[in-house]
Scaffold this active site. Sequence first.
Site, PDB file in Angstrom:
ATOM      1  N   LYS A  76       0.875  -1.169   0.000  1.00 39.96           N
ATOM      2  CA  LYS A  76       0.000   0.000   0.000  1.00 39.96           C
ATOM      3  C   LYS A  76       0.910   1.216   0.000  1.00 39.96           C
ATOM      4  O   LYS A  76       1.915   1.236   0.732  1.00 39.96           O
ATOM      5  CB  LYS A  76      -0.869  -0.033   1.263  1.00 39.96           C
ATOM      6  CG  LYS A  76      -1.914   1.074   1.353  1.00 39.96           C
ATOM      7  CD  LYS A  76      -2.751   0.927   2.634  1.00 39.96           C
ATOM      8  CE  LYS A  76      -3.897   1.933   2.697  1.00 39.96           C
ATOM      9  NZ  LYS A  76      -4.746   1.730   3.891  1.00 39.96           N
ATOM     10  N   SER A 151      -9.668   1.903   2.884  1.00 32.97           N
ATOM     11  CA  SER A 151      -8.781   2.684   2.061  1.00 32.97           C
ATOM     12  C   SER A 151      -7.769   1.833   1.287  1.00 32.97           C
ATOM     13  O   SER A 151      -7.158   2.331   0.343  1.00 32.97           O
ATOM     14  CB  SER A 151      -8.020   3.686   2.927  1.00 32.97           C
ATOM     15  OG  SER A 151      -7.190   3.013   3.854  1.00 32.97           O
ATOM     16  N   SER A 175     -10.051  -0.530   6.951  1.00 34.67           N
ATOM     17  CA  SER A 175      -9.403  -0.339   5.645  1.00 34.67           C
ATOM     18  C   SER A 175      -8.703  -1.558   5.076  1.00 34.67           C
ATOM     19  O   SER A 175      -8.276  -1.532   3.930  1.00 34.67           O
ATOM     20  CB  SER A 175      -8.418   0.823   5.719  1.00 34.67           C
ATOM     21  OG  SER A 175      -9.095   2.041   5.763  1.00 34.67           O
TER      22      SER A 175
END
Lengths: 494, 483
Positions: A76, A151, A175
């Site tokens: 990420k 997210s 997330s």
Amino acid sequence: MTSKTLVQISKDLAAGTYSSLEITQDTIADIKNRDPIYNSFISVSQELALAQATAADARIKAGTADILTGVPFAHKDLFCTQGHTTTAASKMLANFVPPYESTVGQRLLTAGAVCVGKTNLDEFAMGSSNENSFFGAVKNPWDLNAVPGGSSGGSAAAVAAGLVPAATGTDTGGSIRQPASFCNLTGIKPTYGRVSRFGIIAYASSLDQAGPMCQNAQDAAIMLNAMAGFDEQDSTSVKQPTPDFTADLNLPLTGLKVGLPKEFFGTGLNPQVAQCIMAAVKEIEGLGAQIIDISLPNLERSIPAYYVIAPSEASSNLSRFDGVRYGYRCDQPTDLMDLYCRTRAEGFGTEVKRRIMVGTYALSEGYYDAYYVKAQRIRRMIKDDFNRALSQVDVIMGPVAPTPAFDLGSNTKDPVAMYLEDIYTLSANMAGIPAMSTPAGFVNGRPVGLHIMGNYFAEAKLLNIAHQYQQVTDWHLQKPSSNGLPVSNQEKGA
Amino acid sequence: MTWEIVIGLEIHVQLATKTKLFSGAKIGFGAAPNTQTTLVDLGMPGALPVFNEAALRMAVTFGTAIDAQVCKHSVFARKNYFYPDSPKGYQTSQMDHPIVGLGHLDIQLDDGTTKRIGVTRAHLEEDAGKSLHQDYDGMTGIDLNRSSTPLLEIVSEPDMRSAKEAVAYMRKMHAIVTTIGISDGNMAEGSMRCDANVSLRPKGQEKLGTRTELKNINSFKFIERAINIEVERQIDILEDGGKIVQETRLYDADKNETRPMRSKEEANDYRYFPCPDLLPIEIDDAYIDAIRHSLPELPDQRSARFVSTLGLSEYDAAVLSASRNLADYFEAVVDVCDDAKLSANWVMGEVAKYMNQNNIEIEQNPVSASHLGQLICRIKDDTINGKGAKTVFDGLWNQTGEVDEIIAARGLKQVNDVFAIDAMVDEVIANNPKQVAQYLAAQEDKRGKMLGFFMGQVMKASKGSANPGQVNGLLAKKLNALC
């Protein structure tokens, strides 16, 4: 090579079926070829990846390979990667190249894993749909009209699309779990303090926790083995021995006490999602578990409390992005105030600014007690709820999100509707307990995840349950059609 | 109207830890900009603070030294504000739960009495970096070497009533922090500095007046001057019927004036909240007691010992124990010469005089304790007389050599030879018949004074080297014999 699991790739590398360099090159080519459809990557770290792959091949040859040695994965883009741009999906950091590696990244590199690139996310991890990215929204490989969740939406889409076998995520309010649920993945948010936060760009420090997103529980356990562990550079990391998370995967579930909180099944829950969850619970009961009705009375309060605490911490954490030392700086500032105001006005996106303002307001003199202090009190109540419940049952189950992945653009105009998406996930972050999502069915071709929450440091138990469930179901084996068009015939077995 | 001055001090003490409060970066004065920094001090994304336990020990040591409440549970809080030398956009400090609670400090006033000043609290916090406005032509340079350096902020009650009391309090704090070794106390390098809150109220009124805060005063002299000039300014305003504006002011030593930095209206709302990156500090009684038991001798205890075992007066003892380095210097002199009274006289006399003239502190004093001790030994063994000793001291100060070298080089060796002195006395009496006649004609009680003339003549004849005691005795005997 697409959609091979981490374990399969590891075996192939050990057998010499292909080299790490080969699979890394293929992976990068595949990303360049197919990712324009999903937009799941912000950047590809080709040079670094090839060097890592070459080193991994040497290790494999020398017989000093770890299970992850040579296996490609993606970070990420919230994890700082030494020598490679780390953006947090923000214009603010679009040009930021960290001279250091996050602890998690370092651990994965030490294990020999090969980082092929950085995945898209909601800017600074603020969002539930991955639509708040300076680099554009991410599309759900299961349905290109749907969001991948957020997210960690880029990580979820990248693994779901078969571009990489595993990716890192962070979970501040859901997330990892919600995008895992939306993209048919196995994702786990460990106990707060289990995984070091050092080098991960902070959103809400007391809630942030990193974890893996994979195709199945076994892969997730292997990734977590590498990621977890005490780090003296993170004062909130816990000095606890790290178990082998794969060790308990095959334990039977006989006698397991599963709590179903009635608050997880109230109005607001899509009935078809509820059906999937109840079917999954039934399956687990069939494996020898005992199902017990419980209550988490303060669940509803977790939304307002979370949306005070997280923005409050964020408003302070994001103060360092001021245009002075690194990152974006506005053109031709006339004075210091102008530098600050325009840098931050131009550098941050709408949702980030909204949360900074909410947090600034909540912490300001005269409001602090009414908002921040009260929210912390609710947080303690939620913790107490879990402590009470987890003294009766071993784990708690329910849905990860009230709906399957929603359409792109459908929630963007109403931030509160978007916040309600997090109703089932926030409380685990508030309490600091581990929680995960495992594939449990489909609604109109969009995946649904089963939420499993456990006591502090019970990650091995959660992974054990998910793994056992995955031995008797094949939801996690379903793949989206490669063209990314809606898949309508995937609802078998529900 | 008679005004009462009300002063409270916030003293910032830089703790003498090897590394920073929240990072492993080394601390040192004068390094090239930004060379003593880590990711944490630079406020890089994802960098996290790690608390330096050495700073905790020092804060607890301070708390036990002033007999304050040491808090078993204390919490770091973030003080949020934007400034270029604040790399994270917040300063990590302590707000609701400081490490040290209520305590007190006794100061000695000029009239010899003791006054107790309340200490409200002391908390740990990190220092900011520095903005460098020179050398960057229209731009500002940022040096983050000082960023995250540990500070102990000691907040007093508004108990001081004059600039002199404020200085006495600051000096006492300085003596304590240097004695317990938590700071080098170097004010010129900013290791100890203070903010003074100053207000006035009509004598007899209980309610406090509006205060101003004088920022960043870094010498004892400036504390006194800054407060006095601010008091004058406030009196002028109040007596003209004006009102004091609550604001932060800066003392300009060159112009000897205070001027506003920023007013309260534009003051920041610091949005304090507990720092989520750091765990609360939890300590127990055993931890505190162990530190309490390892405290060194404190200034008040040392002063009492100077009286009881060295036989100094209360006043001398208080002066000599006012700073750790001064007291150490004094005791080192005593160790060499074994005469506390003479040592006290010399340290408080010539040493203090030369330091004042040259505007330096005891640490920069060029006369080592062993040199001064040897000098006193030479007085005691009658090698030199007092006048010669002052010449030797001047030589030591100007680094012209060792004690005995200077005595030899300048011919300062005292003549103790009775026959030689006898001859000189005879000669002076013989050469000054007029004065002898006057002496003999004078009344007996006036003669003592007149003896001084003959003393001077004999000393002159001996080039200052005659033993004055012997000269005096012989002169009196011989002149009186002429009566």
